[in-house]
Design a protein around this motif. Sequence first.
Motif, PDB file in Angstrom:
ATOM      1  N   ARG A  26      18.358  34.069  33.434  1.00 49.07           N
ATOM      2  CA  ARG A  26      18.725  34.382  32.051  1.00 49.07           C
ATOM      3  C   ARG A  26      19.627  33.296  31.441  1.00 49.07           C
ATOM      4  N   PRO A  27      20.749  32.929  32.072  1.00 46.19           N
ATOM      5  CA  PRO A  27      21.588  31.914  31.432  1.00 46.19           C
ATOM      6  C   PRO A  27      20.885  30.561  31.281  1.00 46.19           C
ATOM      7  N   CYS A  28      20.059  30.186  32.236  1.00 40.38           N
ATOM      8  CA  CYS A  28      19.333  28.907  32.130  1.00 40.38           C
ATOM      9  C   CYS A  28      18.354  28.924  30.962  1.00 40.38           C
ATOM     10  N   LEU A  29      17.589  30.010  30.851  1.00 39.54           N
ATOM     11  CA  LEU A  29      16.603  30.068  29.772  1.00 39.54           C
ATOM     12  C   LEU A  29      17.251  30.262  28.409  1.00 39.54           C
ATOM     13  N   LYS A  30      18.374  30.978  28.358  1.00 37.54           N
ATOM     14  CA  LYS A  30      19.089  31.115  27.080  1.00 37.54           C
ATOM     15  C   LYS A  30      19.607  29.746  26.636  1.00 37.54           C
ATOM     16  N   SER A  31      20.108  28.956  27.566  1.00 37.28           N
ATOM     17  CA  SER A  31      20.590  27.618  27.246  1.00 37.28           C
ATOM     18  C   SER A  31      19.437  26.728  26.783  1.00 37.28           C
ATOM     19  N   LEU A  32      18.312  26.779  27.500  1.00 36.58           N
ATOM     20  CA  LEU A  32      17.136  26.008  27.104  1.00 36.58           C
ATOM     21  C   LEU A  32      16.650  26.439  25.723  1.00 36.58           C
ATOM     22  N   ALA A  33      16.614  27.744  25.470  1.00 39.05           N
ATOM     23  CA  ALA A  33      16.150  28.262  24.183  1.00 39.05           C
ATOM     24  C   ALA A  33      17.036  27.764  23.048  1.00 39.05           C
ATOM     25  N   GLU A  34      18.343  27.756  23.250  1.00 42.31           N
ATOM     26  CA  GLU A  34      19.253  27.298  22.204  1.00 42.31           C
ATOM     27  C   GLU A  34      19.081  25.798  21.954  1.00 42.31           C
ATOM     28  N   SER A  35      18.952  25.018  23.017  1.00 45.35           N
ATOM     29  CA  SER A  35      18.732  23.574  22.847  1.00 45.35           C
ATOM     30  C   SER A  35      17.405  23.302  22.143  1.00 45.35           C
ATOM     31  N   THR A  81      14.202  21.816  17.396  1.00 43.74           N
ATOM     32  CA  THR A  81      13.125  22.202  16.475  1.00 43.74           C
ATOM     33  C   THR A  81      13.603  22.155  15.031  1.00 43.74           C
ATOM     34  N   PHE A  82      14.791  22.711  14.758  1.00 45.98           N
ATOM     35  CA  PHE A  82      15.281  22.722  13.383  1.00 45.98           C
ATOM     36  C   PHE A  82      15.666  21.320  12.897  1.00 45.98           C
ATOM     37  N   ARG A  83      16.089  20.444  13.782  1.00 43.59           N
ATOM     38  CA  ARG A  83      16.345  19.056  13.385  1.00 43.59           C
ATOM     39  C   ARG A  83      15.037  18.377  12.991  1.00 43.59           C
ATOM     40  N   ILE A  84      13.982  18.639  13.788  1.00 43.67           N
ATOM     41  CA  ILE A  84      12.677  18.039  13.481  1.00 43.67           C
ATOM     42  C   ILE A  84      12.111  18.623  12.187  1.00 43.67           C
ATOM     43  N   LEU A  85      12.231  19.942  11.991  1.00 42.40           N
ATOM     44  CA  LEU A  85      11.755  20.571  10.756  1.00 42.40           C
ATOM     45  C   LEU A  85      12.485  20.002   9.545  1.00 42.40           C
ATOM     46  N   LYS A  86      13.768  19.714   9.702  1.00 38.00           N
ATOM     47  CA  LYS A  86      14.552  19.118   8.622  1.00 38.00           C
ATOM     48  C   LYS A  86      14.000  17.729   8.283  1.00 38.00           C
ATOM     49  N   CYS A  87      13.718  16.938   9.308  1.00 39.74           N
ATOM     50  CA  CYS A  87      13.161  15.593   9.083  1.00 39.74           C
ATOM     51  C   CYS A  87      11.796  15.668   8.410  1.00 39.74           C
ATOM     52  N   LEU A  88      10.950  16.575   8.872  1.00 42.07           N
ATOM     53  CA  LEU A  88       9.628  16.730   8.257  1.00 42.07           C
ATOM     54  C   LEU A  88       9.742  17.169   6.802  1.00 42.07           C
ATOM     55  N   SER A  89      10.694  18.045   6.508  1.00 41.45           N
ATOM     56  CA  SER A  89      10.903  18.484   5.125  1.00 41.45           C
ATOM     57  C   SER A  89      11.247  17.310   4.229  1.00 41.45           C
ATOM     58  N   VAL A  90      12.142  16.446   4.709  1.00 40.94           N
ATOM     59  CA  VAL A  90      12.545  15.276   3.927  1.00 40.94           C
ATOM     60  C   VAL A  90      11.357  14.338   3.718  1.00 40.94           C
ATOM     61  N   ASP A 132      15.941  21.960   4.022  1.00 42.14           N
ATOM     62  CA  ASP A 132      15.770  23.244   4.709  1.00 42.14           C
ATOM     63  C   ASP A 132      14.442  23.924   4.380  1.00 42.14           C
ATOM     64  N   PHE A 133      13.564  23.221   3.679  1.00 40.99           N
ATOM     65  CA  PHE A 133      12.287  23.791   3.239  1.00 40.99           C
ATOM     66  C   PHE A 133      11.503  24.425   4.390  1.00 40.99           C
ATOM     67  N   LEU A 134      11.218  23.668   5.442  1.00 39.56           N
ATOM     68  CA  LEU A 134      10.451  24.218   6.575  1.00 39.56           C
ATOM     69  C   LEU A 134      11.309  25.113   7.456  1.00 39.56           C
ATOM     70  N   GLY A 135      12.563  24.769   7.642  1.00 38.12           N
ATOM     71  CA  GLY A 135      13.452  25.585   8.471  1.00 38.12           C
ATOM     72  C   GLY A 135      13.614  26.986   7.924  1.00 38.12           C
ATOM     73  N   ASP A 136      13.663  27.112   6.603  1.00 39.02           N
ATOM     74  CA  ASP A 136      13.815  28.440   5.998  1.00 39.02           C
ATOM     75  C   ASP A 136      12.612  29.346   6.259  1.00 39.02           C
ATOM     76  N   MET A 137      11.480  28.760   6.615  1.00 34.74           N
ATOM     77  CA  MET A 137      10.285  29.548   6.926  1.00 34.74           C
ATOM     78  C   MET A 137      10.290  30.047   8.370  1.00 34.74           C
ATOM     79  N   HIS A 138      11.298  29.660   9.135  1.00 33.00           N
ATOM     80  CA  HIS A 138      11.329  29.979  10.564  1.00 33.00           C
ATOM     81  C   HIS A 138      12.612  30.693  10.973  1.00 33.00           C
ATOM     82  N   LYS A 139      13.116  31.545  10.138  1.00 38.89           N
ATOM     83  CA  LYS A 139      14.381  32.222  10.432  1.00 38.89           C
ATOM     84  C   LYS A 139      14.186  33.627  11.001  1.00 38.89           C
ATOM     85  N   LEU A 140      12.972  34.084  11.155  1.00 37.00           N
ATOM     86  CA  LEU A 140      12.731  35.419  11.688  1.00 37.00           C
ATOM     87  C   LEU A 140      13.164  35.499  13.143  1.00 37.00           C
TER      88      LEU A 140
END
Length: 143
Positions: free
Chosen positions: A31-40, A45-54, A61-69
């Motif tokens: 659990r702690p290993c996968l939670k850490s991996l998931a957060e990283s 992912t959100f850094r890449i989505l930010k770059c793609l949006s630009v 935040d255009f693409l990132g806002d579509m992935h907040k669920l």
Amino acid sequence: MIASLELRESYDMNDFTAAGCFPDEHVAAFRPCLKSLAESARRLTFRILKCLSVVLKQDEDFLGDMHKLEDAMKIRTLYYPPIPANLEYKEGLVRLGQHSDYDTCTLLFQDDLGGLEVKDARGEWVFRQACKGNCLDQYWGFP
């Protein structure tokens, strides 16, 4: 070829909260290993989505806002055990059958053994060289 038997073990997760189902009694560090991996992976992912949006000339935040669920993040761990010497090969016997990933992007973390093939724009299968310690990033729907 359609896979009739996949020789692999997998564990899929999309609930990383305390209520999420993990085999804590058998593998306490899972659990702690996968939670850490998931957060990283989420941060990457959100850094890449930010770059793609630009690049698309949108608000950063255009693409990132579509992935907040809550279910916007999924992790699948795969283990491919050795194939027993006495297992006779049959048509359709594979490690992981042909499929399409179902999310906006896939971050693939792998060892140096590899084995991934992707279909290119011409419809031809191309082997993706594994590189231990690196992450393969694939975005679906972007040319």
